[in-house]
Design a protein around this motif. Structure first.
Motif, PDB file in Angstrom:
ATOM      1  N   ASP A   1      -5.125   6.605   0.214  1.00 18.90           N
ATOM      2  CA  ASP A   1      -5.989   6.694  -0.966  1.00 18.90           C
ATOM      3  C   ASP A   1      -5.617   5.643  -2.015  1.00 18.90           C
ATOM      4  O   ASP A   1      -5.444   5.936  -3.203  1.00 18.90           O
ATOM      5  N   VAL A   2      -5.487   4.405  -1.547  1.00 20.67           N
ATOM      6  CA  VAL A   2      -5.211   3.255  -2.423  1.00 20.67           C
ATOM      7  C   VAL A   2      -6.382   2.288  -2.278  1.00 20.67           C
ATOM      8  O   VAL A   2      -6.752   1.923  -1.165  1.00 20.67           O
ATOM      9  N   GLU A   3      -6.979   1.889  -3.388  1.00 21.44           N
ATOM     10  CA  GLU A   3      -8.116   0.966  -3.315  1.00 21.44           C
ATOM     11  C   GLU A   3      -7.627  -0.448  -3.001  1.00 21.44           C
ATOM     12  O   GLU A   3      -6.572  -0.866  -3.480  1.00 21.44           O
ATOM     13  N   VAL A   4      -8.400  -1.170  -2.187  1.00 22.29           N
ATOM     14  CA  VAL A   4      -7.993  -2.522  -1.793  1.00 22.29           C
ATOM     15  C   VAL A   4      -9.085  -3.518  -2.188  1.00 22.29           C
ATOM     16  O   VAL A   4     -10.240  -3.392  -1.791  1.00 22.29           O
ATOM     17  N   LEU A   5      -8.708  -4.482  -3.035  1.00 20.97           N
ATOM     18  CA  LEU A   5      -9.611  -5.543  -3.475  1.00 20.97           C
ATOM     19  C   LEU A   5      -9.422  -6.755  -2.558  1.00 20.97           C
ATOM     20  O   LEU A   5      -8.287  -7.188  -2.340  1.00 20.97           O
ATOM     21  N   ILE A   6     -10.513  -7.290  -2.049  1.00 20.16           N
ATOM     22  CA  ILE A   6     -10.437  -8.482  -1.196  1.00 20.16           C
ATOM     23  C   ILE A   6     -11.060  -9.643  -1.976  1.00 20.16           C
ATOM     24  O   ILE A   6     -12.240  -9.605  -2.327  1.00 20.16           O
ATOM     25  N   ASP A   7     -10.247 -10.628  -2.276  1.00 28.93           N
ATOM     26  CA  ASP A   7     -10.686 -11.738  -3.129  1.00 28.93           C
ATOM     27  C   ASP A   7     -11.754 -12.588  -2.452  1.00 28.93           C
ATOM     28  O   ASP A   7     -11.831 -12.643  -1.218  1.00 28.93           O
TER      29      ASP A   7
ATOM     30  N   MET B   1       0.398   1.820  -9.800  1.00 27.19           N
ATOM     31  CA  MET B   1      -0.158   0.814  -8.883  1.00 27.19           C
ATOM     32  C   MET B   1      -1.228   1.432  -7.980  1.00 27.19           C
ATOM     33  O   MET B   1      -1.012   1.630  -6.792  1.00 27.19           O
ATOM     34  N   PRO B   2      -2.412   1.722  -8.540  1.00 31.08           N
ATOM     35  CA  PRO B   2      -3.444   2.406  -7.745  1.00 31.08           C
ATOM     36  C   PRO B   2      -4.257   1.481  -6.842  1.00 31.08           C
ATOM     37  O   PRO B   2      -5.078   1.938  -6.058  1.00 31.08           O
ATOM     38  N   ILE B   3      -4.025   0.161  -6.956  1.00 31.07           N
ATOM     39  CA  ILE B   3      -4.892  -0.827  -6.303  1.00 31.07           C
ATOM     40  C   ILE B   3      -4.034  -1.936  -5.692  1.00 31.07           C
ATOM     41  O   ILE B   3      -3.024  -2.329  -6.274  1.00 31.07           O
ATOM     42  N   VAL B   4      -4.449  -2.444  -4.519  1.00 31.86           N
ATOM     43  CA  VAL B   4      -3.791  -3.616  -3.927  1.00 31.86           C
ATOM     44  C   VAL B   4      -4.844  -4.712  -3.716  1.00 31.86           C
ATOM     45  O   VAL B   4      -6.043  -4.456  -3.816  1.00 31.86           O
ATOM     46  N   VAL B   5      -4.382  -5.922  -3.411  1.00 28.36           N
ATOM     47  CA  VAL B   5      -5.308  -7.040  -3.247  1.00 28.36           C
ATOM     48  C   VAL B   5      -4.792  -8.000  -2.184  1.00 28.36           C
ATOM     49  O   VAL B   5      -3.584  -8.130  -1.980  1.00 28.36           O
ATOM     50  N   PHE B   6      -5.731  -8.671  -1.488  1.00 25.32           N
ATOM     51  CA  PHE B   6      -5.333  -9.798  -0.634  1.00 25.32           C
ATOM     52  C   PHE B   6      -6.487 -10.797  -0.541  1.00 25.32           C
ATOM     53  O   PHE B   6      -7.634 -10.483  -0.843  1.00 25.32           O
ATOM     54  N   LYS B   7      -6.133 -12.027  -0.126  1.00 22.05           N
ATOM     55  CA  LYS B   7      -7.118 -13.086   0.075  1.00 22.05           C
ATOM     56  C   LYS B   7      -7.473 -13.171   1.558  1.00 22.05           C
ATOM     57  O   LYS B   7      -6.580 -13.067   2.404  1.00 22.05           O
TER      58      LYS B   7
ATOM     59  N   ILE C   1       0.847  -1.210   0.000  1.00 26.73           N
ATOM     60  CA  ILE C   1       0.000   0.000   0.000  1.00 26.73           C
ATOM     61  C   ILE C   1       0.874   1.248   0.000  1.00 26.73           C
ATOM     62  O   ILE C   1       0.657   2.182  -0.800  1.00 26.73           O
ATOM     63  N   ASN C   2       1.867   1.282   0.870  1.00 28.64           N
ATOM     64  CA  ASN C   2       2.769   2.450   0.906  1.00 28.64           C
ATOM     65  C   ASN C   2       3.529   2.604  -0.406  1.00 28.64           C
ATOM     66  O   ASN C   2       3.744   3.711  -0.901  1.00 28.64           O
ATOM     67  N   PHE C   3       3.938   1.478  -0.954  1.00 31.97           N
ATOM     68  CA  PHE C   3       4.631   1.435  -2.238  1.00 31.97           C
ATOM     69  C   PHE C   3       3.713   1.991  -3.333  1.00 31.97           C
ATOM     70  O   PHE C   3       4.096   2.840  -4.144  1.00 31.97           O
ATOM     71  N   SER C   4       2.445   1.525  -3.339  1.00 33.75           N
ATOM     72  CA  SER C   4       1.472   1.923  -4.358  1.00 33.75           C
ATOM     73  C   SER C   4       1.128   3.408  -4.267  1.00 33.75           C
ATOM     74  O   SER C   4       0.900   4.059  -5.289  1.00 33.75           O
ATOM     75  N   ALA C   5       1.068   3.910  -3.046  1.00 38.10           N
ATOM     76  CA  ALA C   5       0.698   5.320  -2.853  1.00 38.10           C
ATOM     77  C   ALA C   5       1.694   6.262  -3.518  1.00 38.10           C
ATOM     78  O   ALA C   5       1.347   7.393  -3.880  1.00 38.10           O
ATOM     79  N   GLU C   6       2.931   5.796  -3.690  1.00 35.62           N
ATOM     80  CA  GLU C   6       3.974   6.622  -4.303  1.00 35.62           C
ATOM     81  C   GLU C   6       4.133   6.342  -5.796  1.00 35.62           C
ATOM     82  O   GLU C   6       4.975   6.940  -6.455  1.00 35.62           O
ATOM     83  N   LYS C   7       3.358   5.399  -6.320  1.00 38.40           N
ATOM     84  CA  LYS C   7       3.576   4.958  -7.708  1.00 38.40           C
ATOM     85  C   LYS C   7       2.257   4.978  -8.472  1.00 38.40           C
ATOM     86  O   LYS C   7       1.358   4.185  -8.186  1.00 38.40           O
TER      87      LYS C   7
END
Length: 394
Positions: free
Chosen positions: A176-182, A125-131, A116-122
């Motif tokens: 402000d990074v969207e998170v998808l939960i599988d 990569m506007p979105i992260v995901v986890f199961k 998330i921190n990585f994505s916020a600067e890039k």
């Protein structure tokens, strides 16, 4: 069938692939198209890894490098940056499965927080995901979903699962990074759904940050979507959903037979397609209340989203609508959509080769079982090889 057929443009689809990468893709999909070979290959690979035979290098240079970004986040950066030059964003997917210790759950949470921190600067990569089962034991979700009482130790364990979800969703909102939960198997999904809804109520107060996943091969998911919409309107929060067809069909059928209940899966492929498209229509009809991540490798469903966006005058860059495909698959959809300016993201799996094998085996089985998927990939790769040959000789 559409007249424009934008997804047939192989020059755009495979622009980032070298000739040797295209050859590797051709070889892989050719192998995957032979079902007995997939079964034998899966068994041999699992045996070789368990026996610690030196096969990781071979796996890495073939199937792993085609379907995965690398063994860690830094490994994936080159791929992420290259895809973004063509307008395709990345969702880094830590695809390690089957871990069941508190340490591994904490490690997975820390990994997602880092991403998330990585994505916020890039921007790429506007979105992260986890199961959900990356953050807690499958058994725990199942027991809670079945309404069975927890022991004191299990209650404490569940509270830690909730805390992991909360830490990730809280940071996602702050950055402000969207998170998808599988979504996973139906017999653990009720507890996961309940938990994700709690996170939406808490963190989707201004816009969707937390997204749940709807597997539309389940015939109850459209009603679930509508009931969640009613709850969201009543409680004053926004919904975010990744809509997919689904990934656990054989398991679902097998368990339903074994336990003697009706399968939760739609009666046919057509019924699943209709269900998927109905969910897409419903969400685009209520875009003021929800955001859609359309996770599909199906061209007709993709055209449907595009057509509905046009009808409803939804801008192609509207952040409430994203398209998603898996890395190594359906480049003809991803890159041609991005070329037109739509929001597109590739799921980029990563992790140690041995730990990612369950994911890779699922991909191989999925490509074998989905009618036409592998044939379509092969046809497009052959078309591009032929195009390049003609260019070289002209």
């Amino acid at each position: 069938m559409r007249e424009d057929k934008i997804f047939n443009n192989t020059e755009i689809a495979f622009e980032l692939k070298s000739d040797s990468q295209l050859e590797r893709a051709h070889f892989l999909f050719k192998m995957i198209s032979i079902e007995p070979l997939v079964r034998i290959g899966t068994a041999v690979t699992n045996f070789a890894l368990k026996a610690h035979l030196p096969v990781e290098g071979l796996i890495r240079s073939t199937v792993f490098d085609h379907f995965c970004g690398g063994v860690n986040e830094d490994d994936c950066l080159d791929i992420i940056d290259k895809m973004y030059t063509k307008g395709v964003s990345s969702v880094l997917d830590f695809s390690v499965e089957g871990k069941e210790t508190e340490t591994s759950f904490d490690d997975a949470m820390e990994k997602i927080l880092k991403i998330i921190n990585f994505s916020a600067e890039k921007d790429a990569m506007p979105i992260v995901v986890f199961k959900p089962t990356g953050f807690g034991r499958f058994y725990l979700y199942q027991k809670k979903g079945e309404g069975k009482p927890f022991t004191n130790a299990e209650s404490e364990e569940w509270n830690r699962v909730v805390a992991r979800f909360d830490a990730v969703c809280k940071l996602a909102k702050e950055r402000d990074v969207e998170v998808l939960i599988d979504a996973e198997e139906s017999w653990m999904q009720d507890a996961a759904d309940e938990l994700v809804t709690q996170m939406m109520q808490k963190y989707n107060t201004e816009k969707p940050i937390v997204y749940n996943t709807l597997q539309m091969y389940r015939h109850d998911r459209l009603d679930f979507l509508k009931s969640q919409h009613a709850l969201a309107k009543q409680s004053g929060f926004y919904l975010g959903y990744k809509v997919v067809r689904g990934a656990y069909m054989e398991k679902e059928h097998d368990r339903a037979r074994e336990k003697g209940y009706d399968t939760p899966i739609c009666e046919s492929k057509k019924a699943t397609d209709d269900n998927f498209n109905a969910a897409i229509r419903y969400m685009l009809d209520h875009l003021d209340d929800m955001s859609l991540f359309a996770g599909t490798h199906n061209e007709e469903s993709t055209y449907l989203v595009m057509d509905l966006m046009k009808q409803k005058e939804v801008a192609i860059k509207d952040n409430r609508v994203w398209f998603g495909q898996l890395f190594g698959m359906s480049d003809n959809i991803s890159f041609n959509l991005a070329h037109l300016g739509y929001n597109v993201a590739k799921y980029v799996p990563f992790g140690p080769v041995k730990d990612v094998m369950p994911y890779l085996i699922r991909r191989a089985e999925e490509n074998t079982s989905v009618a036409g998927q592998t044939g379509r990939e092969l046809m497009l790769i052959k078309k591009e090889k032929e195009r390049r040959k003609q260019v070289a000789s002209s």
